[in-house]
Design a protein around this motif. Sequence first.
Motif, PDB file in Angstrom:
ATOM      1  N   MET A   1       0.852  -1.197   0.000  1.00  0.00           N
ATOM      2  CA  MET A   1       0.000   0.000   0.000  1.00  0.00           C
ATOM      3  C   MET A   1       0.889   1.249   0.000  1.00  0.00           C
ATOM      4  O   MET A   1       1.861   1.329   0.740  1.00  0.00           O
ATOM      5  N   TYR A   2       0.525   2.191  -0.866  1.00  0.00           N
ATOM      6  CA  TYR A   2       1.292   3.430  -0.961  1.00  0.00           C
ATOM      7  C   TYR A   2       0.672   4.517  -0.067  1.00  0.00           C
ATOM      8  O   TYR A   2      -0.540   4.576   0.110  1.00  0.00           O
ATOM      9  N   ALA A   3       1.536   5.357   0.471  1.00  0.00           N
ATOM     10  CA  ALA A   3       1.073   6.443   1.326  1.00  0.00           C
ATOM     11  C   ALA A   3       0.457   7.558   0.483  1.00  0.00           C
ATOM     12  O   ALA A   3       0.901   7.826  -0.641  1.00  0.00           O
ATOM     13  N   LYS A   4      -0.563   8.214   1.023  1.00  0.00           N
ATOM     14  CA  LYS A   4      -1.120   9.398   0.395  1.00  0.00           C
ATOM     15  C   LYS A   4      -0.150  10.564   0.581  1.00  0.00           C
ATOM     16  O   LYS A   4       0.683  10.565   1.494  1.00  0.00           O
ATOM     17  N   GLY A   5      -0.294  11.575  -0.276  1.00  0.00           N
ATOM     18  CA  GLY A   5       0.584  12.727  -0.190  1.00  0.00           C
ATOM     19  C   GLY A   5       0.551  13.398   1.174  1.00  0.00           C
ATOM     20  O   GLY A   5       1.591  13.756   1.738  1.00  0.00           O
ATOM     21  N   GLN A   6      -0.653  13.555   1.735  1.00  0.00           N
ATOM     22  CA  GLN A   6      -0.783  14.198   3.048  1.00  0.00           C
ATOM     23  C   GLN A   6      -0.120  13.366   4.141  1.00  0.00           C
ATOM     24  O   GLN A   6       0.391  13.911   5.124  1.00  0.00           O
ATOM     25  N   THR A   7      -0.118  12.049   3.972  1.00  0.00           N
ATOM     26  CA  THR A   7       0.522  11.181   4.960  1.00  0.00           C
ATOM     27  C   THR A   7       2.034  11.381   4.940  1.00  0.00           C
ATOM     28  O   THR A   7       2.685  11.488   5.994  1.00  0.00           O
ATOM     29  N   VAL A   8       2.614  11.423   3.740  1.00  0.00           N
ATOM     30  CA  VAL A   8       4.059  11.637   3.620  1.00  0.00           C
ATOM     31  C   VAL A   8       4.455  12.979   4.230  1.00  0.00           C
ATOM     32  O   VAL A   8       5.415  13.073   5.005  1.00  0.00           O
ATOM     33  N   ILE A   9       3.673  14.022   3.912  1.00  0.00           N
ATOM     34  CA  ILE A   9       3.991  15.347   4.438  1.00  0.00           C
ATOM     35  C   ILE A   9       3.746  15.409   5.943  1.00  0.00           C
ATOM     36  O   ILE A   9       4.467  16.097   6.679  1.00  0.00           O
ATOM     37  N   GLY A  10       2.749  14.677   6.423  1.00  0.00           N
ATOM     38  CA  GLY A  10       2.529  14.608   7.875  1.00  0.00           C
ATOM     39  C   GLY A  10       3.749  14.046   8.584  1.00  0.00           C
ATOM     40  O   GLY A  10       4.138  14.526   9.665  1.00  0.00           O
ATOM     41  N   LEU A  11       4.371  13.040   7.989  1.00  0.00           N
ATOM     42  CA  LEU A  11       5.598  12.478   8.563  1.00  0.00           C
ATOM     43  C   LEU A  11       6.742  13.493   8.474  1.00  0.00           C
ATOM     44  O   LEU A  11       7.502  13.670   9.433  1.00  0.00           O
ATOM     45  N   MET A  12       6.848  14.164   7.332  1.00  0.00           N
ATOM     46  CA  MET A  12       7.906  15.164   7.162  1.00  0.00           C
ATOM     47  C   MET A  12       7.768  16.278   8.190  1.00  0.00           C
ATOM     48  O   MET A  12       8.772  16.784   8.725  1.00  0.00           O
ATOM     49  N   GLU A  13       6.537  16.643   8.489  1.00  0.00           N
ATOM     50  CA  GLU A  13       6.330  17.734   9.437  1.00  0.00           C
ATOM     51  C   GLU A  13       6.490  17.292  10.887  1.00  0.00           C
ATOM     52  O   GLU A  13       6.514  18.135  11.782  1.00  0.00           O
ATOM     53  N   GLN A  14       6.592  15.992  11.123  1.00  0.00           N
ATOM     54  CA  GLN A  14       7.035  15.536  12.445  1.00  0.00           C
ATOM     55  C   GLN A  14       8.498  15.891  12.635  1.00  0.00           C
ATOM     56  O   GLN A  14       8.929  16.253  13.733  1.00  0.00           O
ATOM     57  N   LEU A  15       9.276  15.758  11.564  1.00  0.00           N
ATOM     58  CA  LEU A  15      10.697  16.117  11.627  1.00  0.00           C
ATOM     59  C   LEU A  15      10.879  17.626  11.644  1.00  0.00           C
ATOM     60  O   LEU A  15      11.653  18.153  12.460  1.00  0.00           O
ATOM     61  N   ALA A  16      10.178  18.325  10.763  1.00  0.00           N
ATOM     62  CA  ALA A  16      10.361  19.774  10.616  1.00  0.00           C
ATOM     63  C   ALA A  16       9.001  20.469  10.629  1.00  0.00           C
ATOM     64  O   ALA A  16       8.449  20.796   9.565  1.00  0.00           O
ATOM     65  N   PRO A  17       8.427  20.698  11.824  1.00  0.00           N
ATOM     66  CA  PRO A  17       7.100  21.334  11.908  1.00  0.00           C
ATOM     67  C   PRO A  17       7.100  22.724  11.276  1.00  0.00           C
ATOM     68  O   PRO A  17       8.049  23.495  11.448  1.00  0.00           O
ATOM     69  N   LYS A  18       6.043  23.039  10.561  1.00  0.00           N
ATOM     70  CA  LYS A  18       5.977  24.322   9.864  1.00  0.00           C
ATOM     71  C   LYS A  18       5.989  25.511  10.828  1.00  0.00           C
ATOM     72  O   LYS A  18       6.517  26.576  10.488  1.00  0.00           O
ATOM     73  N   HIS A  19       5.427  25.329  12.030  1.00  0.00           N
ATOM     74  CA  HIS A  19       5.284  26.475  12.928  1.00  0.00           C
ATOM     75  C   HIS A  19       6.613  26.968  13.496  1.00  0.00           C
ATOM     76  O   HIS A  19       6.669  28.049  14.080  1.00  0.00           O
ATOM     77  N   VAL A  20       7.713  26.202  13.335  1.00  0.00           N
ATOM     78  CA  VAL A  20       8.994  26.656  13.871  1.00  0.00           C
ATOM     79  C   VAL A  20       9.807  27.424  12.832  1.00  0.00           C
ATOM     80  O   VAL A  20      10.905  27.888  13.114  1.00  0.00           O
ATOM     81  N   ALA A  21       9.276  27.582  11.623  1.00  0.00           N
ATOM     82  CA  ALA A  21      10.002  28.287  10.566  1.00  0.00           C
ATOM     83  C   ALA A  21      10.090  29.780  10.876  1.00  0.00           C
ATOM     84  O   ALA A  21       9.301  30.342  11.640  1.00  0.00           O
ATOM     85  N   VAL A  22      11.071  30.433  10.280  1.00  0.00           N
ATOM     86  CA  VAL A  22      11.179  31.888  10.360  1.00  0.00           C
ATOM     87  C   VAL A  22       9.936  32.498   9.715  1.00  0.00           C
ATOM     88  O   VAL A  22       9.482  32.021   8.661  1.00  0.00           O
ATOM     89  N   PRO A  23       9.343  33.538  10.310  1.00  0.00           N
ATOM     90  CA  PRO A  23       8.131  34.140   9.738  1.00  0.00           C
ATOM     91  C   PRO A  23       8.318  34.522   8.270  1.00  0.00           C
ATOM     92  O   PRO A  23       9.378  35.016   7.868  1.00  0.00           O
ATOM     93  N   ASP A  24       7.288  34.271   7.475  1.00  0.00           N
ATOM     94  CA  ASP A  24       7.236  34.610   6.052  1.00  0.00           C
ATOM     95  C   ASP A  24       8.169  33.776   5.183  1.00  0.00           C
ATOM     96  O   ASP A  24       8.380  34.088   4.005  1.00  0.00           O
ATOM     97  N   ASP A  25       8.738  32.706   5.740  1.00  0.00           N
ATOM     98  CA  ASP A  25       9.563  31.825   4.923  1.00  0.00           C
ATOM     99  C   ASP A  25       8.677  31.096   3.908  1.00  0.00           C
ATOM    100  O   ASP A  25       7.525  30.774   4.195  1.00  0.00           O
ATOM    101  N   LYS A  26       9.220  30.841   2.749  1.00  0.00           N
ATOM    102  CA  LYS A  26       8.463  30.192   1.674  1.00  0.00           C
ATOM    103  C   LYS A  26       8.565  28.669   1.832  1.00  0.00           C
ATOM    104  O   LYS A  26       9.464  28.033   1.284  1.00  0.00           O
ATOM    105  N   ILE A  27       7.653  28.115   2.611  1.00  0.00           N
ATOM    106  CA  ILE A  27       7.665  26.680   2.882  1.00  0.00           C
ATOM    107  C   ILE A  27       6.306  26.076   2.547  1.00  0.00           C
ATOM    108  O   ILE A  27       5.348  26.789   2.266  1.00  0.00           O
ATOM    109  N   GLY A  28       6.244  24.748   2.584  1.00  0.00           N
ATOM    110  CA  GLY A  28       4.994  24.052   2.327  1.00  0.00           C
ATOM    111  C   GLY A  28       4.869  23.639   0.871  1.00  0.00           C
ATOM    112  O   GLY A  28       5.820  23.684   0.086  1.00  0.00           O
ATOM    113  N   LEU A  29       3.656  23.226   0.492  1.00  0.00           N
ATOM    114  CA  LEU A  29       3.394  22.788  -0.877  1.00  0.00           C
ATOM    115  C   LEU A  29       3.440  23.991  -1.813  1.00  0.00           C
ATOM    116  O   LEU A  29       2.670  24.923  -1.660  1.00  0.00           O
TER     117      LEU A  29
END
Length: 371
Positions: A1-29
């Motif tokens: 079974m293959y992971a959905k895109g949101q599942t892969v990104i959910g795992l990635m954001e366990q490593l690097a949560p979006k809320h810890v980024a510098v304000p206004d940084d160009k991150i995400g999809l």
Amino acid sequence: MYAKGQTVIGLMEQLAPKHVAVPDDKIGLQLGSLQKEIKNVLVTLDVTDAVVEEAIALKVDLIIAHHAIIFRPLAQLQTDTPAGRLYEKLIKNDIAVYISHTNLDVTEGGINDWMAEALGIEASDSLENVHTDKLFKLVVFVPKTHHKQVLDAVLNAGAGAIGNYSHCSFNIEGYGTFIPQEGTNPFIGEQGKMERAEEIRIETIVPSSLRSKIIAAMLKSHPYEEVAYDLYSMDLKGRTLGLGRTGKLREPVLLKDFVDRVKTGLKVDHVRVVGDLNRPVKKAAVLGGSGGRYWKQAQFRGADVLVTGDVDFHTAQDALAAGIAIIDPGHHAEKIMKDKVAGWLKEKLSETKYSTEVHASKVDTEPFQFM
């Protein structure tokens, strides 16, 4: 079974949560969709034409990159420009692009920690604080029979961290009273009758970054229909994360020997050096990417040398006059993230039994040639 895109990104954001980024940084999809199965992921520092060709050859559905492909709002999308052709190729091949930038720099176990580890720096402090977790006090009342079940659930979800201690809590026995009203299905007691139940009051600390996860774990493990709990905002500050790392070396070395360590640890052939090669280095600082402007912070924290990229002429002059050495391995030294992120995602996807493959890009995106 293959992971959905949101599942892969959910795992990635366990490593690097979006809320810890510098304000206004160009991150995400930044391009494409995550609403699909992901058979292959490609991890890269930069998204170049050669990287996209590599992704097409590997039948990649999702690229996870460190550097953004869209820096500012697009006024138009012309496919006869280099950037436009790149976007067109990605869209035609249904390849989504997700960016993890300063959140991957700042997070614990991210780029700056990987670079510090590679250089033998026993990292302790950041050069500049970016994010401090807000803390809450969670109080929940649990029937005595289910105390351990609920306590384990909230602590294992991340509650109870105080400094270098984990799983901290305080527990008090007492009695709770309630009358189940019409339409209820009480775990304890009967409709219309006062119930006096033996309960335990659990108190613990909840960081804002894990609040939703901890509350969900508590509600899932609790036997009551209506859970009695409180969440109080606290003045105490939680974990602080920041850019760069400083720390002592395990053993002092000469700057010229530390230069060799930088070249080996970061897998670069050439570096630029500011300072006396025979000076001793006891404490060092490192910051991935462009960090020349942080030399004063590095010196203030007692570092003898700062390892960072894109150092300009006047910054080098100022640092030399102030007595701090600089080693510039180039911005591209952040390529350490390719194998590290790919390995982390492979492990997490394997643990969850997904067949999604993760590849570290083999394309060298260093724009400079050294003659």
